[in-house]
Design a protein around this motif. Structure first.
Motif, PDB file in Angstrom:
ATOM      1  N   ALA A 110       0.828  -1.208   0.000  1.00 25.00           N
ATOM      2  CA  ALA A 110       0.000   0.000   0.000  1.00 25.00           C
ATOM      3  C   ALA A 110       0.862   1.258   0.000  1.00 25.00           C
ATOM      4  CB  ALA A 110      -0.929  -0.005   1.210  1.00 25.00           C
ATOM      5  N   CYS A 111       1.940   1.243   0.772  1.00 23.22           N
ATOM      6  CA  CYS A 111       2.797   2.432   0.843  1.00 23.22           C
ATOM      7  C   CYS A 111       3.544   2.655  -0.472  1.00 23.22           C
ATOM      8  CB  CYS A 111       3.771   2.310   2.008  1.00 23.22           C
ATOM      9  SG  CYS A 111       2.975   2.584   3.621  1.00 23.22           S
ATOM     10  N   GLN A 112       3.964   1.575  -1.128  1.00 23.24           N
ATOM     11  CA  GLN A 112       4.604   1.742  -2.431  1.00 23.24           C
ATOM     12  C   GLN A 112       3.595   2.222  -3.474  1.00 23.24           C
ATOM     13  OE1 GLN A 112       7.860  -1.157  -3.634  1.00 23.24           O
ATOM     14  NE2 GLN A 112       6.899  -2.351  -2.000  1.00 23.24           N
ATOM     15  N   LEU A 113       2.353   1.737  -3.369  1.00 29.34           N
ATOM     16  CA  LEU A 113       1.321   2.106  -4.327  1.00 29.34           C
ATOM     17  C   LEU A 113       0.896   3.563  -4.164  1.00 29.34           C
ATOM     18  CD1 LEU A 113      -0.697   1.115  -6.531  1.00 29.34           C
ATOM     19  CD2 LEU A 113      -2.269   0.575  -4.636  1.00 29.34           C
ATOM     20  N   LYS A 114       0.742   3.992  -2.920  1.00 28.82           N
ATOM     21  CA  LYS A 114       0.222   5.340  -2.669  1.00 28.82           C
ATOM     22  C   LYS A 114       1.335   6.385  -2.577  1.00 28.82           C
ATOM     23  CE  LYS A 114      -3.968   3.830  -2.584  1.00 28.82           C
ATOM     24  NZ  LYS A 114      -4.873   4.135  -3.708  1.00 28.82           N
ATOM     25  N   MET A 115       2.396   6.092  -1.842  1.00 27.89           N
ATOM     26  CA  MET A 115       3.488   7.054  -1.700  1.00 27.89           C
ATOM     27  C   MET A 115       4.338   7.143  -2.969  1.00 27.89           C
ATOM     28  SD  MET A 115       5.083   6.239   2.052  1.00 27.89           S
ATOM     29  CE  MET A 115       4.140   6.323   3.565  1.00 27.89           C
ATOM     30  N   LYS A 117       7.532   5.343  -5.292  1.00 26.35           N
ATOM     31  CA  LYS A 117       8.935   5.129  -4.955  1.00 26.35           C
ATOM     32  C   LYS A 117       9.742   6.394  -5.235  1.00 26.35           C
ATOM     33  CE  LYS A 117       9.188   1.385  -7.542  1.00 26.35           C
ATOM     34  NZ  LYS A 117       7.783   1.001  -7.779  1.00 26.35           N
ATOM     35  N   LEU A 118      10.879   6.492  -4.566  1.00 30.82           N
ATOM     36  CA  LEU A 118      11.790   7.602  -4.834  1.00 30.82           C
ATOM     37  C   LEU A 118      12.280   7.514  -6.278  1.00 30.82           C
ATOM     38  CD1 LEU A 118      13.927   7.524  -1.561  1.00 30.82           C
ATOM     39  CD2 LEU A 118      12.317   9.320  -2.230  1.00 30.82           C
ATOM     40  N   PRO A 119      12.628   8.627  -6.903  1.00 30.09           N
ATOM     41  CA  PRO A 119      13.121   8.598  -8.287  1.00 30.09           C
ATOM     42  C   PRO A 119      14.280   7.623  -8.458  1.00 30.09           C
ATOM     43  CG  PRO A 119      12.744  10.855  -7.587  1.00 30.09           C
ATOM     44  CD  PRO A 119      12.569  10.000  -6.365  1.00 30.09           C
ATOM     45  N   GLY A 120      14.160   6.747  -9.441  1.00 29.61           N
ATOM     46  CA  GLY A 120      15.234   5.799  -9.733  1.00 29.61           C
ATOM     47  C   GLY A 120      15.168   4.495  -8.975  1.00 29.61           C
ATOM     48  N   ILE A 121      14.345   4.436  -7.917  1.00 32.02           N
ATOM     49  CA  ILE A 121      14.238   3.205  -7.131  1.00 32.02           C
ATOM     50  C   ILE A 121      13.337   2.207  -7.857  1.00 32.02           C
ATOM     51  CG2 ILE A 121      13.355   2.193  -4.999  1.00 32.02           C
ATOM     52  CD1 ILE A 121      15.947   3.648  -4.611  1.00 32.02           C
ATOM     53  N   LYS A 122      13.826   0.974  -7.953  1.00 31.80           N
ATOM     54  CA  LYS A 122      13.071  -0.059  -8.662  1.00 31.80           C
ATOM     55  C   LYS A 122      12.186  -0.880  -7.729  1.00 31.80           C
ATOM     56  CE  LYS A 122      16.598  -0.141 -12.236  1.00 31.80           C
ATOM     57  NZ  LYS A 122      17.627  -0.917 -12.954  1.00 31.80           N
ATOM     58  N   ARG A 123      12.692  -1.225  -6.550  1.00 33.56           N
ATOM     59  CA  ARG A 123      11.884  -1.927  -5.555  1.00 33.56           C
ATOM     60  C   ARG A 123      12.316  -1.476  -4.169  1.00 33.56           C
ATOM     61  NH1 ARG A 123       9.164  -6.678  -7.085  1.00 33.56           N
ATOM     62  NH2 ARG A 123       8.442  -6.707  -4.939  1.00 33.56           N
ATOM     63  N   ALA A 124      11.343  -1.252  -3.311  1.00 34.85           N
ATOM     64  CA  ALA A 124      11.639  -0.881  -1.928  1.00 34.85           C
ATOM     65  C   ALA A 124      12.033  -2.117  -1.129  1.00 34.85           C
ATOM     66  CB  ALA A 124      10.424  -0.204  -1.303  1.00 34.85           C
ATOM     67  N   VAL A 287      10.714   4.189  -0.532  1.00 35.52           N
ATOM     68  CA  VAL A 287       9.429   4.841  -0.804  1.00 35.52           C
ATOM     69  C   VAL A 287       9.567   6.334  -0.618  1.00 35.52           C
ATOM     70  CG1 VAL A 287       7.983   2.869  -0.255  1.00 35.52           C
ATOM     71  CG2 VAL A 287       8.648   4.432   1.572  1.00 35.52           C
ATOM     72  N   ASN A 288       8.728   7.085  -1.324  1.00 38.07           N
ATOM     73  CA  ASN A 288       8.777   8.538  -1.272  1.00 38.07           C
ATOM     74  C   ASN A 288       7.982   9.040  -0.074  1.00 38.07           C
ATOM     75  OD1 ASN A 288       9.342  11.159  -1.981  1.00 38.07           O
ATOM     76  ND2 ASN A 288       7.708  11.300  -3.486  1.00 38.07           N
ATOM     77  N   LEU A 318      16.426  11.527   5.498  1.00 35.78           N
ATOM     78  CA  LEU A 318      17.121  10.380   4.910  1.00 35.78           C
ATOM     79  C   LEU A 318      16.790  10.183   3.436  1.00 35.78           C
ATOM     80  CD1 LEU A 318      18.967   7.927   5.526  1.00 35.78           C
ATOM     81  CD2 LEU A 318      16.886   6.625   5.975  1.00 35.78           C
ATOM     82  N   ASN A 319      15.551  10.409   3.061  1.00 37.21           N
ATOM     83  CA  ASN A 319      15.163  10.167   1.673  1.00 37.21           C
ATOM     84  C   ASN A 319      15.924  11.050   0.691  1.00 37.21           C
ATOM     85  OD1 ASN A 319      13.400   8.090   2.140  1.00 37.21           O
ATOM     86  ND2 ASN A 319      11.562   9.349   2.132  1.00 37.21           N
ATOM     87  N   ALA A 320      16.198  12.274   1.089  1.00 40.52           N
ATOM     88  CA  ALA A 320      16.946  13.165   0.206  1.00 40.52           C
ATOM     89  C   ALA A 320      18.350  12.620  -0.042  1.00 40.52           C
ATOM     90  CB  ALA A 320      17.025  14.567   0.805  1.00 40.52           C
ATOM     91  N   THR A 321      18.975  12.095   0.999  1.00 40.36           N
ATOM     92  CA  THR A 321      20.328  11.534   0.858  1.00 40.36           C
ATOM     93  C   THR A 321      20.306  10.266   0.020  1.00 40.36           C
ATOM     94  OG1 THR A 321      20.796  12.393   3.078  1.00 40.36           O
ATOM     95  CG2 THR A 321      22.401  10.889   2.140  1.00 40.36           C
ATOM     96  N   ILE A 322      19.278   9.428   0.216  1.00 37.80           N
ATOM     97  CA  ILE A 322      19.139   8.222  -0.605  1.00 37.80           C
ATOM     98  C   ILE A 322      18.949   8.605  -2.069  1.00 37.80           C
ATOM     99  CG2 ILE A 322      17.583   6.300  -1.151  1.00 37.80           C
ATOM    100  CD1 ILE A 322      17.171   5.889   1.832  1.00 37.80           C
ATOM    101  N   SER A 323      18.115   9.580  -2.330  1.00 36.01           N
ATOM    102  CA  SER A 323      17.869  10.010  -3.708  1.00 36.01           C
ATOM    103  C   SER A 323      19.140  10.504  -4.376  1.00 36.01           C
ATOM    104  CB  SER A 323      16.806  11.117  -3.732  1.00 36.01           C
ATOM    105  OG  SER A 323      15.547  10.613  -3.334  1.00 36.01           O
ATOM    106  N   GLU A 324      19.949  11.254  -3.637  1.00 40.88           N
ATOM    107  CA  GLU A 324      21.222  11.740  -4.184  1.00 40.88           C
ATOM    108  C   GLU A 324      22.142  10.579  -4.527  1.00 40.88           C
ATOM    109  OE1 GLU A 324      22.736  14.296  -1.200  1.00 40.88           O
ATOM    110  OE2 GLU A 324      21.157  15.817  -1.438  1.00 40.88           O
ATOM    111  N   ALA A 325      22.202   9.587  -3.639  1.00 38.04           N
ATOM    112  CA  ALA A 325      23.069   8.434  -3.878  1.00 38.04           C
ATOM    113  C   ALA A 325      22.595   7.619  -5.073  1.00 38.04           C
ATOM    114  CB  ALA A 325      23.118   7.558  -2.622  1.00 38.04           C
ATOM    115  N   ILE A 326      21.285   7.432  -5.193  1.00 36.29           N
ATOM    116  CA  ILE A 326      20.739   6.677  -6.324  1.00 36.29           C
ATOM    117  C   ILE A 326      20.985   7.424  -7.636  1.00 36.29           C
ATOM    118  CG2 ILE A 326      18.614   5.845  -7.394  1.00 36.29           C
ATOM    119  CD1 ILE A 326      19.642   4.039  -5.157  1.00 36.29           C
ATOM    120  N   ALA A 327      20.844   8.735  -7.601  1.00 35.51           N
ATOM    121  CA  ALA A 327      21.082   9.529  -8.814  1.00 35.51           C
ATOM    122  C   ALA A 327      22.533   9.384  -9.267  1.00 35.51           C
ATOM    123  CB  ALA A 327      20.749  10.994  -8.553  1.00 35.51           C
ATOM    124  N   ARG A 328      23.460   9.389  -8.332  1.00 32.50           N
ATOM    125  CA  ARG A 328      24.873   9.213  -8.695  1.00 32.50           C
ATOM    126  C   ARG A 328      25.130   7.789  -9.178  1.00 32.50           C
ATOM    127  NH1 ARG A 328      25.693  12.265  -3.899  1.00 32.50           N
ATOM    128  NH2 ARG A 328      26.162  10.353  -2.732  1.00 32.50           N
TER     129      ARG A 328
END
Length: 334
Positions: A110-115, A117-124, A287-288, A318-328
């Motif tokens: 439900a959280c993956q469906l509604k929230m 995923k963060l940009p670039g994330i394939k599976r939580a 998840v976003n 934390l999500n902002a830092t994860i997003s930066e790492a995934i983008a790199r």
């Protein structure tokens, strides 16, 4: 800051869940709690406590996804369940975090469906903290994804490494992938492929394959696994820890009953170190938003600590830092 709590989720809902949510207000600085579930049952529990007025809101949900229900069917059929309603609140931006001790698969879904995923994330993936003799160990995944691809495991390594660094303060977390031997040739095709991806990622301090016996000897700070293996390891660790501590207590009582009272505080401190209730719950990384998944048998103490964990997750951004790492990381794997 508003934190939604699934009041109907878990073996001891709603009594222990509501109690823990109220206690959670005392360990946070500025949080408000939104209790989601059957309003009459929630109000009955709230009447037992004072001092929550102004910091607690109730959102009625008429249905409950039971622990033995299919997560997918539950989320699809029970649109007014406490888990789905909670996830919708996060989707609408009405709460900044979700907490549930209910059906793990349904909560993750439900959280993956509604929230989303963060940009670039394939599976939580669900990340738990395990106590070892040398500090804390982060394991991801422990149940959200039982049939992952190698790139899923790779991203778990990136996200869990960030989690270890930002939340636990480990400067350069050592990351391993669980296998049946430390040699590169050991393991399934999935493990080998994921290991190659992790080895090529400069953001990850990848140390290679690790065996089950390495989890507690200080070899790694982060271990990557598929959700099936991770969940088996987690449940085994919980069982062994509880069994050993009970055995120690029984043997002390048998050997020296007259001085047992002197050892009780020691045994209690050891138990608290391994008790999941002390750690609150496990974040669903990727998840976003913020989703904290708690043990099905969570008591009030576990929910109280889950509220504390959710607040810390939000404050640390934390999500902002994860997003930066995934983008790199995309530059490496593209």
């Amino acid at each position: 800051m508003r934190i939604a709590v699934d009041a109907m989720g878990g073996d001891h809902a709603p009594a222990e869940i509501v109690k823990g949510a109220i206690e959670g207000l005392g360990v946070t600085t500025d949080a408000e709690v939104v209790l989601v579930g059957r309003e009459d049952a929630i109000r009955t529990e709230l009447e037992k406590y004072d001092g929550w007025q102004g910091r607690v809101q109730i959102v009625h949900a008429s249905e409950v996804i039971e622990m033995d229900e299919s997560p997918i069917d539950g989320v699809r059929r029970k649109k007014d369940s406490s888990i789905v309603r909670m996830a919708k609140l996060a989707e609408a931006g009405e709460v900044q975090a979700c907490i549930s001790a209910g059906n793990t698969g349904a909560c993750a879904g439900a959280c993956q469906l509604k929230m989303k995923k963060l940009p670039g994330i394939k599976r939580a993936g669900i990340a738990v903290i395990l106590p070892t003799f040398h500090g804390w160990l982060v394991m991801c995944d422990v149940g959200a994804n039982i049939s992952p691809r190698s790139d899923h495991l790779y991203q778990y390594g990136v996200m869990a490494s960030v989690y270890s660094r930002v939340i636990l303060g480990v400067e350069n977390p050592r990351v391993g992938i669980i296998s049946i031997g430390e040699e590169d040739i050991k393991g399934t095709d999935l493990v080998k492929a994921a290991a190659e991806l992790l080895k090529a990622e400069p953001q990850v301090n990848f140390v290679g394959n690790v065996e089950g016996r390495d989890l507690f000897n200080g070899t790694v700070d982060v271990v990557v696994s598929d959700g099936f293996v991770g969940n088996v390891v987690l449940k085994m660790v919980e069982s062994v820890a509880e069994g050993l501590i009970r055995t120690i207590g029984q043997e002390l009582a048998r050997e020296a009953p007259d001085i047992m009272h002197r050892f009780k505080p020691v045994v209690q401190r050891i138990w608290e170190r391994y008790d999941y209730s002390e750690h609150g719950g496990a974040p669903l990384l990727g998840v976003n938003g913020v989703c904290i998944i708690c043990h099905g048998s969570s008591d009030a103490r576990a929910i109280r600590n889950a509220v504390r964990v959710a607040e810390r997750y939000i404050h640390k951004n934390l999500n902002a830092t994860i997003s930066e790492a995934i983008a790199r990381s995309h530059e490496v794997t593209a």
